[in-house]
Design an enzyme around this catalytic site. Structure first.
Site, PDB file in Angstrom:
ATOM      1  CD  GLU A  88      -3.292   1.342   2.030  1.00 23.52           C
ATOM      2  OE1 GLU A  88      -3.565  -0.615   2.404  1.00 23.52           O
ATOM      3  OE2 GLU A  88      -3.453   1.444   2.611  1.00 23.52           O
ATOM      4  CG  HIS A 140       6.287 -29.135   4.865  1.00 22.36           C
ATOM      5  ND1 HIS A 140       6.459 -30.547   4.482  1.00 22.36           N
ATOM      6  CD2 HIS A 140       7.048 -28.427   5.958  1.00 22.36           C
ATOM      7  CE1 HIS A 140       7.559 -30.717   5.213  1.00 22.36           C
ATOM      8  NE2 HIS A 140       7.777 -29.253   5.636  1.00 22.36           N
ATOM      9  CE  LYS A 167     -11.182   3.085   2.971  1.00 17.94           C
ATOM     10  NZ  LYS A 167     -10.886   4.199   4.418  1.00 17.94           N
TER      11      LYS A 167
HETATM   12  C1  G6Q Z   1      -4.081   2.262   5.145  1.00 16.32           C
HETATM   13  C2  G6Q Z   1      -5.184   2.526   4.577  1.00 16.32           C
HETATM   14  C3  G6Q Z   1      -6.390   1.864   4.892  1.00 16.32           C
HETATM   15  C4  G6Q Z   1      -6.984   2.093   5.594  1.00 16.32           C
HETATM   16  C5  G6Q Z   1      -8.383   1.496   6.475  1.00 16.32           C
HETATM   17  C6  G6Q Z   1      -9.396   1.550   7.243  1.00 16.32           C
HETATM   18  O1  G6Q Z   1      -3.266   2.878   5.831  1.00 16.32           O
HETATM   19  O2  G6Q Z   1      -5.428   3.591   4.473  1.00 16.32           O
HETATM   20  O3  G6Q Z   1      -6.007   0.236   5.057  1.00 16.32           O
HETATM   21  O4  G6Q Z   1      -6.747   1.826   7.628  1.00 16.32           O
HETATM   22  O5  G6Q Z   1      -8.940   1.737   4.633  1.00 16.32           O
HETATM   23  O6  G6Q Z   1      -9.627   3.067   6.746  1.00 16.32           O
HETATM   24  P1  G6Q Z   1     -10.290   3.708   8.375  1.00 16.32           P
HETATM   25  O7  G6Q Z   1      -9.504   3.341   9.720  1.00 16.32           O
HETATM   26  O8  G6Q Z   1     -10.482   4.798   8.213  1.00 16.32           O
HETATM   27  O9  G6Q Z   1     -11.929   2.917   8.143  1.00 16.32           O
END
Ligand code: G6Q
Length: 553
Positions: free
Chosen positions: A353, A384, A512
């Site tokens: 990420e 394995h 999202k």
């Molecule tokens: C992490 C990302 C992502 C995020 C999740 C949850 O660095 O941005 O993994 O943590 O999408 O986001 P919220 O904490 O805003 O629900």
């Protein structure tokens, strides 16, 4: 700054690569009996052996020259100084403040964020101690026995990885569960054995707008109210960790039960904040603070050690060497300790990420590859399963072997077997097995003639597969803090070399955004026509098939 691939350091590395590409590590070892001590580094009780890499002293000198040319030392200071190095979100990157241990203000005296951090830690201490000492009681006066962390991505994987890693240090009478998947099986499967009167939910969402988390939280809330039937009781059973206090309050979390987050902490770098509340509840605040102290020690090493001695920088540069010069596409994380079962998954998010980006800081498409595909598994299980490809496949996969020198369940024979596997695998990956060796081995086993010749090529191992081995005394809160900070900074340094912003995540945001639109269509009345034929077809197939099934019921 010159474009990366046109910089003199890059060009020197390219020609150096040409001279080293066909050199076998067997020969490097044969010519240098001191290779282990020359190519290993120590930090506290951590030993990083990187001698089983396709490098010479010259390679490292050139890689460090590249780091200097990309001003890695300057960028490290910029991060610690609180400059807004996450430029696409106009944010500072200060997860290091969460584990800052001395009295110096951070990032500086006028903008000191440390008082807020200390308040958060105090609140975490109060809450975790109250729960652990059974002073925090549920609405019927019963002690809490089960914690359910509802979050996803950065709001899930860190606490999940760390609570599993530190299980031997955890209170035995408290169970910590993690719900992240929006498939109802996850939340309902978790809740089916829980007693609402003794369960505490922690809704972790920095934004408090993530659909998956909110849906799970609402389902948990309904489940609770169905059994308890008192909105008032929610206050004893729901906490939130978020930077969106209003949304958490609207959800029904009492103001005093909201733990704040800051925009200068990215989700995947946030387990050091109140996002790690479930860790603090599981292992106690002292343990949590030991984890912070370990990370801080590594932070100090990272920002002050010269590049030659710097562990995260060294790991980062070795990764660049394979990724960009050997064209390695992936990289494996292989822990040899049961408790680190979630480490590969956690590092996968941290790395992919952060550095899965194709646009540089100047907004240009890069002409080199960036973050690798990260995968891994507990080492013994992996051996394995997929190590076959590491040994004899067509791809070059650098790997990190991670092993403490003791186990939380110390049966000597088990630990010796575990470590024998670490040493045997890294040696075999490095040395391989030549045709002559394979022939002799087959011969000694009684093979002759045509059948020996048929089998021979299959028994040859090319070797020359790079590995790092990271050893440390034992897995405990402090060493976990060091380990995770080590990889955080490694990933940061790689992002610096590639000239990308490791701290945004527009690809995650896209998901999202998209789901909301399609969710409305799935729930609507009309046939969906707004997408390409495939997407329309799939959505309509789902809607119609579901409708037909429901009609039959
Ligand atoms: C992490 C990302 C992502 C995020 C999740 C949850 O660095 O941005 O993994 O943590 O999408 O986001 P919220 O904490 O805003 O629900």
């Amino acid at each position: 700054m010159a474009l990366l691939t046109e910089s003199s350091a890059w060009k020197s590395l390219q020609s150096h690569y040409a001279s080293l590409a066909d050199v076998h590590m067997r020969d490097l070892f044969a010519h240098d009996p001191l290779r282990f001590s020359r190519f290993s580094l120590q930090f506290e009780d951590f030993l990083l052996d990187f001698s089983k890499n396709r490098v010479t002293g010259e390679t490292l000198r050139l890689l460090r020259a590249l780091a200097r040319e990309r001003d890695v030392p300057g960028w490290i200071q910029r991060m610690f100084n609180g400059e807004k190095i996450n430029h696409t979100e106009n944010r500072a990157v200060l997860h290091v403040a969460l584990r800052h241990q001395d009295d110096r203000p951070l990032p500086n005296a006028t903008e000191d964020i440390m008082p807020g951090v200390r308040d958060m830690l105090r609140k975490m201490r109060q809450c975790s101690e109250a729960i652990r000492s059974r002073r925090w009681l549920g609405h019927q006066g019963q002690a809490i026995t089960d914690i359910v962390n509802i979050g996803v991505g950065g709001s899930d994987l860190g606490p999940l990885m760390a609570t599993r890693a530190l299980r031997p240090y955890a209170a035995q009478d408290l169970r910590v569960h993690f719900v992240s998947n929006v498939d109802a099986r996850h939340i309902m499967g978790t809740l089916e054995n829980l007693n609402p009167n003794t369960t505490l939910f922690i809704i972790v969402s920095k934004s408090f707008t993530t659909h998956d988390t909110l849906l799970n939280a609402q389902t948990a809330r309904r489940w609770f109210l169905k059994r308890v039937d008192s909105e008032q009781a929610l206050q004893r059973h729901f906490l939130a960790v978020t930077s969106n206090n209003d949304a958490a309050t609207d959800f029904g979390v009492a103001v005093e039960n909201i733990f704040s987050m800051w925009d200068w902490v990215g989700g995947r770098y946030s387990m050091w904040s109140a996002v790690g509340l479930s860790i603090a509840i599981a292992i106690g605040m002292e343990g949590f603070e030991q984890m912070l102290a370990g990370a801080y020690a590594l932070d100090e090493h990272f920002r002050s050690a010269p590049l030659e001695m710097n562990l995260p920088v060294t790991l980062a540069l070795l990764g660049i060497w394979y990724n960009n010069f050997f064209d390695a596409q992936s990289y494996a994380v292989l822990p040899y300790v049961q408790e680190l079962e979630y480490l590969p998954e956690y590092l996968r998010q941290m790395d992919m990420e952060s550095n899965g980006k194709r646009i540089d800081r100047d907004g240009q498409v890069v002409d080199y590859t960036t973050g690798p595909i990260v995968f891994g598994q507990l080492g013994i299980t992996g051996q394995h399963a997929f190590y076959q490809l590491l040994h004899q496949g067509t791809k070059l996969i650098p790997a990190d072997f991670i092993a403490p020198l003791s186990s939380s369940n110390e049966i000597k024979a088990h630990h010796q077997a575990l470590m024998a596997n670490v040493f045997a695998q890294t040696e075999a990956l490095m040395k391989g097995k030549t045709e002559a060796e394979a022939r002799l081995e087959l011969h000694n086993q009684g093979w002759r003639g045509e059948s020996l010749e048929m089998l021979l090529p299959h028994k040859v191992f090319p070797g020359n597969k790079p590995t790092n081995t990271l050893l440390f005394n034992q897995l405990d809160p402090r060493s976990l803090g060091i380990l995770i900070a080590l990889y955080e900074h490694k990933v940061f340094v790689q992002g610096l070399i590639w000239g990308i912003n490791s701290f945004d995540q527009w690809g995650v945001e896209l998901g999202k955004q998209l789901v909301k639109y399609i969710l409305a269509e799935i729930g609507g009345d009309s046939t969906v026509v707004s997408h390409d034929a495939s997407t329309n077809g799939l959505i309509n197939y789902y809607r119609e098939t579901r409708a037909a099934r429901e009609a039959k019921k």
